[in-house]
Design a protein around this motif. Structure first.
Motif, PDB file in Angstrom:
ATOM      1  N   GLU A  41      -9.453  53.306 -11.211  1.00 30.36           N
ATOM      2  CA  GLU A  41     -10.363  52.753 -12.205  1.00 30.36           C
ATOM      3  C   GLU A  41     -11.164  51.621 -11.586  1.00 30.36           C
ATOM      4  O   GLU A  41     -10.636  50.818 -10.822  1.00 30.36           O
ATOM      5  CB  GLU A  41      -9.573  52.224 -13.419  1.00 30.36           C
ATOM      6  CG  GLU A  41      -8.948  53.328 -14.277  1.00 30.36           C
ATOM      7  CD  GLU A  41      -9.973  53.997 -15.180  1.00 30.36           C
ATOM      8  OE1 GLU A  41     -11.067  53.456 -15.342  1.00 30.36           O
ATOM      9  OE2 GLU A  41      -9.643  55.074 -15.726  1.00 30.36           O
ATOM     10  N   GLY A  42     -12.454  51.554 -11.958  1.00 25.65           N
ATOM     11  CA  GLY A  42     -13.301  50.466 -11.462  1.00 25.65           C
ATOM     12  C   GLY A  42     -13.405  49.347 -12.469  1.00 25.65           C
ATOM     13  O   GLY A  42     -14.074  48.372 -12.239  1.00 25.65           O
TER      14      GLY A  42
ATOM     15  N   ALA B 253     -14.674  44.964   0.930  1.00 21.75           N
ATOM     16  CA  ALA B 253     -15.141  45.834   2.015  1.00 21.75           C
ATOM     17  C   ALA B 253     -16.361  45.282   2.730  1.00 21.75           C
ATOM     18  O   ALA B 253     -16.570  45.561   3.913  1.00 21.75           O
ATOM     19  CB  ALA B 253     -15.470  47.218   1.462  1.00 21.75           C
ATOM     20  N   VAL B 254     -17.188  44.481   2.025  1.00 15.52           N
ATOM     21  CA  VAL B 254     -18.483  44.073   2.583  1.00 15.52           C
ATOM     22  C   VAL B 254     -18.547  42.587   2.907  1.00 15.52           C
ATOM     23  O   VAL B 254     -18.928  42.198   4.019  1.00 15.52           O
ATOM     24  CB  VAL B 254     -19.619  44.433   1.588  1.00 15.52           C
ATOM     25  CG1 VAL B 254     -20.967  43.986   2.132  1.00 15.52           C
ATOM     26  CG2 VAL B 254     -19.635  45.928   1.314  1.00 15.52           C
ATOM     27  N   ILE B 255     -18.194  41.748   1.943  1.00 16.28           N
ATOM     28  CA  ILE B 255     -18.419  40.303   2.096  1.00 16.28           C
ATOM     29  C   ILE B 255     -17.330  39.642   2.950  1.00 16.28           C
ATOM     30  O   ILE B 255     -17.611  38.898   3.890  1.00 16.28           O
ATOM     31  CB  ILE B 255     -18.497  39.611   0.719  1.00 16.28           C
ATOM     32  CG1 ILE B 255     -19.475  40.350  -0.199  1.00 16.28           C
ATOM     33  CG2 ILE B 255     -18.891  38.159   0.885  1.00 16.28           C
ATOM     34  CD1 ILE B 255     -20.885  40.436   0.308  1.00 16.28           C
ATOM     35  N   LEU B 256     -16.059  39.924   2.626  1.00 20.31           N
ATOM     36  CA  LEU B 256     -14.954  39.258   3.326  1.00 20.31           C
ATOM     37  C   LEU B 256     -14.947  39.496   4.843  1.00 20.31           C
ATOM     38  O   LEU B 256     -14.782  38.550   5.614  1.00 20.31           O
ATOM     39  CB  LEU B 256     -13.609  39.680   2.723  1.00 20.31           C
ATOM     40  CG  LEU B 256     -13.217  39.005   1.402  1.00 20.31           C
ATOM     41  CD1 LEU B 256     -11.936  39.602   0.863  1.00 20.31           C
ATOM     42  CD2 LEU B 256     -13.049  37.510   1.601  1.00 20.31           C
TER      43      LEU B 256
ATOM     44  N   GLU C 238     -14.801  43.791  -7.018  1.00 20.88           N
ATOM     45  CA  GLU C 238     -13.807  43.210  -6.113  1.00 20.88           C
ATOM     46  C   GLU C 238     -13.593  44.095  -4.884  1.00 20.88           C
ATOM     47  O   GLU C 238     -13.462  43.594  -3.760  1.00 20.88           O
ATOM     48  CB  GLU C 238     -12.478  43.004  -6.857  1.00 20.88           C
ATOM     49  CG  GLU C 238     -12.511  41.897  -7.901  1.00 20.88           C
ATOM     50  CD  GLU C 238     -12.997  40.575  -7.327  1.00 20.88           C
ATOM     51  OE1 GLU C 238     -12.513  40.179  -6.244  1.00 20.88           O
ATOM     52  OE2 GLU C 238     -13.872  39.945  -7.944  1.00 20.88           O
ATOM     53  N   ALA C 239     -13.567  45.427  -5.093  1.00 24.22           N
ATOM     54  CA  ALA C 239     -13.382  46.345  -3.960  1.00 24.22           C
ATOM     55  C   ALA C 239     -14.550  46.249  -2.989  1.00 24.22           C
ATOM     56  O   ALA C 239     -14.362  46.285  -1.759  1.00 24.22           O
ATOM     57  CB  ALA C 239     -13.234  47.781  -4.464  1.00 24.22           C
TER      58      ALA C 239
ATOM     59  N   ALA D 279     -22.840  43.849 -15.466  1.00 22.51           N
ATOM     60  CA  ALA D 279     -21.882  43.553 -16.539  1.00 22.51           C
ATOM     61  C   ALA D 279     -20.624  44.400 -16.369  1.00 22.51           C
ATOM     62  O   ALA D 279     -20.700  45.605 -16.131  1.00 22.51           O
ATOM     63  CB  ALA D 279     -22.514  43.835 -17.901  1.00 22.51           C
ATOM     64  N   GLY D 280     -19.454  43.758 -16.473  1.00 18.70           N
ATOM     65  CA  GLY D 280     -18.191  44.480 -16.335  1.00 18.70           C
ATOM     66  C   GLY D 280     -17.957  44.945 -14.908  1.00 18.70           C
ATOM     67  O   GLY D 280     -18.368  44.302 -13.934  1.00 18.70           O
ATOM     68  N   LEU D 281     -17.247  46.069 -14.763  1.00 23.08           N
ATOM     69  CA  LEU D 281     -16.952  46.708 -13.465  1.00 23.08           C
ATOM     70  C   LEU D 281     -16.308  45.736 -12.470  1.00 23.08           C
ATOM     71  O   LEU D 281     -16.622  45.738 -11.280  1.00 23.08           O
ATOM     72  CB  LEU D 281     -18.236  47.296 -12.851  1.00 23.08           C
ATOM     73  CG  LEU D 281     -19.014  48.284 -13.723  1.00 23.08           C
ATOM     74  CD1 LEU D 281     -20.249  48.769 -12.984  1.00 23.08           C
ATOM     75  CD2 LEU D 281     -18.147  49.464 -14.122  1.00 23.08           C
ATOM     76  N   ASN D 282     -15.396  44.928 -12.961  1.00 23.39           N
ATOM     77  CA  ASN D 282     -14.785  43.912 -12.090  1.00 23.39           C
ATOM     78  C   ASN D 282     -13.994  44.533 -10.949  1.00 23.39           C
ATOM     79  O   ASN D 282     -14.013  44.025  -9.830  1.00 23.39           O
ATOM     80  CB  ASN D 282     -13.879  42.993 -12.919  1.00 23.39           C
ATOM     81  CG  ASN D 282     -14.678  42.144 -13.899  1.00 23.39           C
ATOM     82  OD1 ASN D 282     -15.764  41.706 -13.576  1.00 23.39           O
ATOM     83  ND2 ASN D 282     -14.152  41.944 -15.099  1.00 23.39           N
ATOM     84  N   GLY D 283     -13.300  45.651 -11.218  1.00 24.36           N
ATOM     85  CA  GLY D 283     -12.523  46.301 -10.158  1.00 24.36           C
ATOM     86  C   GLY D 283     -13.421  46.799  -9.039  1.00 24.36           C
ATOM     87  O   GLY D 283     -13.109  46.633  -7.847  1.00 24.36           O
ATOM     88  N   ALA D 284     -14.544  47.409  -9.400  1.00 24.61           N
ATOM     89  CA  ALA D 284     -15.481  47.912  -8.388  1.00 24.61           C
ATOM     90  C   ALA D 284     -16.095  46.765  -7.599  1.00 24.61           C
ATOM     91  O   ALA D 284     -16.238  46.844  -6.369  1.00 24.61           O
ATOM     92  CB  ALA D 284     -16.572  48.738  -9.059  1.00 24.61           C
TER      93      ALA D 284
END
Length: 444
Positions: free
Chosen positions: A443-444, A149-152, A144-145, A137-142
């Motif tokens: 901020e994450g 770093a991992v999926i893309l 996306e980062a 839940a939440g932590l959208n910034g984290a």
């Protein structure tokens, strides 16, 4: 996967290996023995609860590893070409003896390196934790980062060519219970094509001189051999705190080896992400902090995230809470971490059980049958007050096991639990984390 399921998978594998062994299909038996031992190690590291259970599993591992080693020796000897009598060295000094040959692994690896790799084999996550991005839940910034770093890089490698390179070090920091390790589980689940290593200080610290730094080096070598790889280090501050004059020489050497390996001096670290998590980032060594290129603050959840957490933790449990109730709970839990909310919900889920335990009267009600939920029956029993219509004086011991209908979770249960469970995050630590974010993080 539960402990019993993981152990059962291991037992099934070694049972098949034993059958193949008896049928003299030694190559297949060796493969199954090795695979079975991996599952045993996974159960020891992540799921076995008691020390007695761990000892039992270790004994099984030793037994099957011993048999696997014998099979390796036999298969190596079988693969060797026969040597003519005239070519043998009668003095025995011109070649390796059988003992030396047996010490070599079947793929020509250095025996010492293989020993360290075997020690770290338990750090490789075999079974995916089954935690998706949506479960966080939440932590959208984290999130996306981490996707960046991992999926893309795995899905679209052509995006990361030339000077555009994926992040090689990400530090997740914040108060305890805010979801740092849970995010790592989501990464392990979502990064389908990546090898995920989960390590802690117990995996890398050894009492033998020089062995700890060799374990660190072997960890990164394994990651390079199995790239794309993710190395997750929980409580990274335990391994990489600030260097000082009064620390032990062994601790200093571990940090130095970490610095060298994360920098990738003389090695190619492309395809490797080091993911660290800590509650006290200000204690990290400055050089280690620099090598974590992105430092993401995982804060206490905001009200919308807290509302979502209450819903996630309740899951499919029957309850009478409305949307307004969830909004009220979100407002009342300012300063609570995700772990705090989890405990509140778990305590509230036990309130109906406590009502059953303390009830002195029960009454008959309609409800779904225990044997067939699609059938509605009239003879279920639920706790009630002594003055309720149809109340029968009895205790829970008198209620047949298939006739109990427990009360559903209500808002009053939640409020009762909320009154006893206080937030666990320290205000002083929060100030330090905010100061660290202003100096070094995002901020994450």
């Amino acid at each position: 996967m539960s402990t019993s399921n993981t152990l059962q998978k291991a037992i099934d594998l070694v049972t098949k290996a034993t059958e193949e062994d008896k049928n003299k299909n030694y190559e297949e038996a060796l493969r199954l023995y090795d695979h079975g031992v991996e599952y045993f190690l996974h159960a020891i590291k992540y799921e076995a609860s008691s020390e007695k259970a761990k000892e039992s599993i270790r004994a099984k591992c030793k037994q099957y590893l011993d048999r696997a080693e014998k099979l390796k020796v036999y298969l190596r000897k079988k693969e060797k070409k026969p040597v003519a009598d005239g070519e043998k060295n009668s003095s025995g000094g011109g070649g390796k003896n059988d003992k030396e040959s047996d010490n070599e692994s079947d793929d020509g690896k250095d025996p010492e390196k293989k020993k360290f790799e075997d020690k770290l084999s338990g750090a490789i996550i075999i079974e995916k934790p089954n935690v998706s991005w949506d479960d966080v839940a939440g932590l959208n910034g984290a999130k996306e980062a981490l996707k960046e770093a991992v999926i893309l890089p795995v899905k679209f490698p052509h995006l990361f060519t030339g000077k555009r390179k994926p992040w090689k070090g990400i530090l997740l920091y914040g108060p305890p219970g805010t979801g740092k390790s849970y995010l790592a589980k989501a990464v392990a689940t979502e990064a389908n094509n990546s090898t995920f290593f989960s390590v802690s200080s117990s995996d890398l610290v050894s009492k033998w001189l020089g062995e700890s730094e060799k374990l660190v080096k072997t960890l990164f070598q394994l990651a390079r051999e199995n790239q794309p790889s993710i190395i997750f280090i929980d409580e990274v501050d335990a391994l990489c705190s600030a260097r000082s004059d009064n620390e032990s020489e062994s601790a200093r050497r571990i940090k130095t080896e970490f610095l060298v390996q994360m920098q990738g001096v003389g090695n190619d670290n492309n395809g490797i992400l080091v993911l660290g998590a800590t509650n006290i980032p200000w204690t990290l060594d400055a050089a280690i902090r620099r090598r974590f290129e992105k430092r993401i603050y995982i804060p206490l959840p905001e009200a919308p995230a807290r509302i979502e957490m209450f819903k996630l933790h309740l899951g499919s449990t029957n309850h009478s809470l409305t949307e307004q109730d969830f909004r009220d709970l979100g407002q009342k839990t300012e300063g609570y971490s995700g772990a705090d909310i989890s405990i509140v919900v778990r305590d509230a889920l036990m309130q109906p059980v406590r009502k059953v335990q303390t009830a002195t009267h029960f009454r008959q009600v309609r409800g779904p049958s225990r044997d067939d939920p699609s059938q509605i029956v009239d003879d279920l029993l639920t706790p009630c007050s002594p003055g309720a219509p149809g109340a029968i004086e009895m205790s829970w011991m008198d209620v047949p096991g298939d006739k109990l209908l427990e009360p559903i979770v209500s808002m009053s249960d939640m409020l009762m639990s909320l009154g006893t469970q206080k937030p666990t995050v320290n205000e002083d630590d929060l100030k330090k984390l905010i100061k660290f974010t202003e100096d070094f993080g995002q901020e994450g």
